[in-house]
Design a protein around this motif. Structure first.
Motif, short mmCIF file in Angstrom:
data_model
loop_
_atom_site.label_atom_id
_atom_site.label_comp_id
_atom_site.label_asym_id
_atom_site.label_seq_id
_atom_site.Cartn_x
_atom_site.Cartn_y
_atom_site.Cartn_z
N UNK A 11 6.73 3.18 9.43
CA UNK A 11 6.02 3.13 10.71
C UNK A 11 4.81 4.05 10.72
N UNK A 12 4.99 5.26 10.22
CA UNK A 12 3.87 6.20 10.15
C UNK A 12 2.84 5.80 9.13
N UNK A 13 3.32 5.30 8.00
CA UNK A 13 2.45 4.83 6.91
C UNK A 13 1.46 3.79 7.41
N UNK A 14 1.94 2.85 8.23
CA UNK A 14 1.08 1.81 8.79
C UNK A 14 0.27 2.32 9.98
N UNK A 15 0.93 3.06 10.88
CA UNK A 15 0.30 3.48 12.14
C UNK A 15 -0.93 4.35 11.96
N UNK A 16 -0.96 5.14 10.88
CA UNK A 16 -2.12 6.00 10.66
C UNK A 16 -3.23 5.29 9.89
N UNK A 17 -3.01 4.03 9.53
CA UNK A 17 -4.03 3.30 8.77
C UNK A 17 -4.23 3.89 7.39
N UNK A 18 -3.13 4.29 6.75
CA UNK A 18 -3.23 4.86 5.40
C UNK A 18 -4.05 3.92 4.52
N UNK A 19 -4.96 4.50 3.73
CA UNK A 19 -5.95 3.66 3.05
C UNK A 19 -5.88 3.67 1.53
N UNK A 20 -5.20 4.66 0.94
CA UNK A 20 -5.18 4.68 -0.52
C UNK A 20 -6.58 4.72 -1.10
N UNK A 21 -6.78 4.07 -2.25
CA UNK A 21 -8.09 4.07 -2.90
C UNK A 21 -8.49 2.66 -3.28
#
Length: 243
Positions: free
Chosen positions: A26-36
């Motif tokens: 949920x947090x992984x998606x909610x913060x818009x995690x972007x990676x590289x």
């Protein structure tokens, strides 16, 4: 990491990953995690539906096709619009990447940025403060041209890589007459050595400069390639404390 482990059973993985493995979905998606990766979207792009528990409208199931803007707002809502209870995401076949680590000067990093973004599937920079060293890490499929044209490097042992840290820690402990701590050094890895060194005098800029200079030498000795599953390489070791 639990999700990644389950996906491996089906020879699948996520299209992109953030640096720290231990996150709730949920947090992984909610913060818009972007990676590289300049051509790879943030992880929320690959979400197709969410089940969200709201304070005023109960439990809602939202999809990209049926709920438009509300769906897009909720999936990166930082929990403000409700709690994400279930997420459906697109996955991709599991695959290996070839990781190349090396060090640029700050001038080289600025000059080469656009070229690297175009040539590599994944690229990240890590500048080491108070130094002119920028760690460059690229990741590409095994069959890509940049991998086929890769350079050859001298093999360096882990003990050799850690030597700049070990030497500095022995020097600092000896200066502080804390000889007992020297016995623990051979069992320490990169993270532990760096943390212990910084903890000796964290607010002393000159001390931090010495530690960072040792880290720059460590990364120069780490220059080279490694091939591993994408989900192991993209969740990279940030180093040190995360809290």
């Amino acid at each position: 990491s639990g999700v990644i482990e389950e996906l491996r059973k089906y020879n699948l993985t996520l299209p992109n990953l953030a640096s720290i493995a231990e996150q709730q979905m949920g947090g992984f998606v909610s913060v818009g995690a972007h990676g590289t990766g300049a051509t790879i979207g943030p992880v929320d792009r690959y979400v197709t539906s969410v089940k969200v528990v709201t304070p005023g409208m109960g439990t809602l199931t939202l999809t990209r096709e049926e709920h438009g803007e509300l769906f897009h707002l909720v999936k990166v809502g930082l929990g403000c619009l409700g709690i994400l209870a279930e997420i459906t995401m697109e996955c991709i076949p599991a695959h290996n990447l070839v990781e190349h680590t090396y060090v640029f000067t700050r001038k080289e990093a600025r000059e080469q940025l656009q070229t690297l973004l175009k040539e590599h599937k994944h690229v990240r920079y890590m500048w080491i403060p108070y130094t002119d060293s920028v760690v460059v890490v690229t990741n590409d499929p095994e069959d890509s041209k940049v991998v086929q044209d890769r350079k050859e490097y001298k093999t360096v042992s882990n003990d050799e890589k850690l030597k700049p840290f070990c030497d500095l820690l022995i020097q600092e402990l000896t200066t502080r007459k804390n000889i007992s701590g020297i016995d623990d050094i051979p069992s320490m890895g990169f993270d532990a050595l760096r943390d212990v060194l910084l903890a000796l005098d964290p607010l002393n800029v000159q001390h931090v400069k010495k530690v960072n200079a040792a880290e720059a030498e460590f990364w120069k000795l780490c220059t080279g390639y490694q091939t591993k599953p994408s989900d192991q390489l993209l969740q990279f070791d940030c180093g040190g404390q995360q809290w």
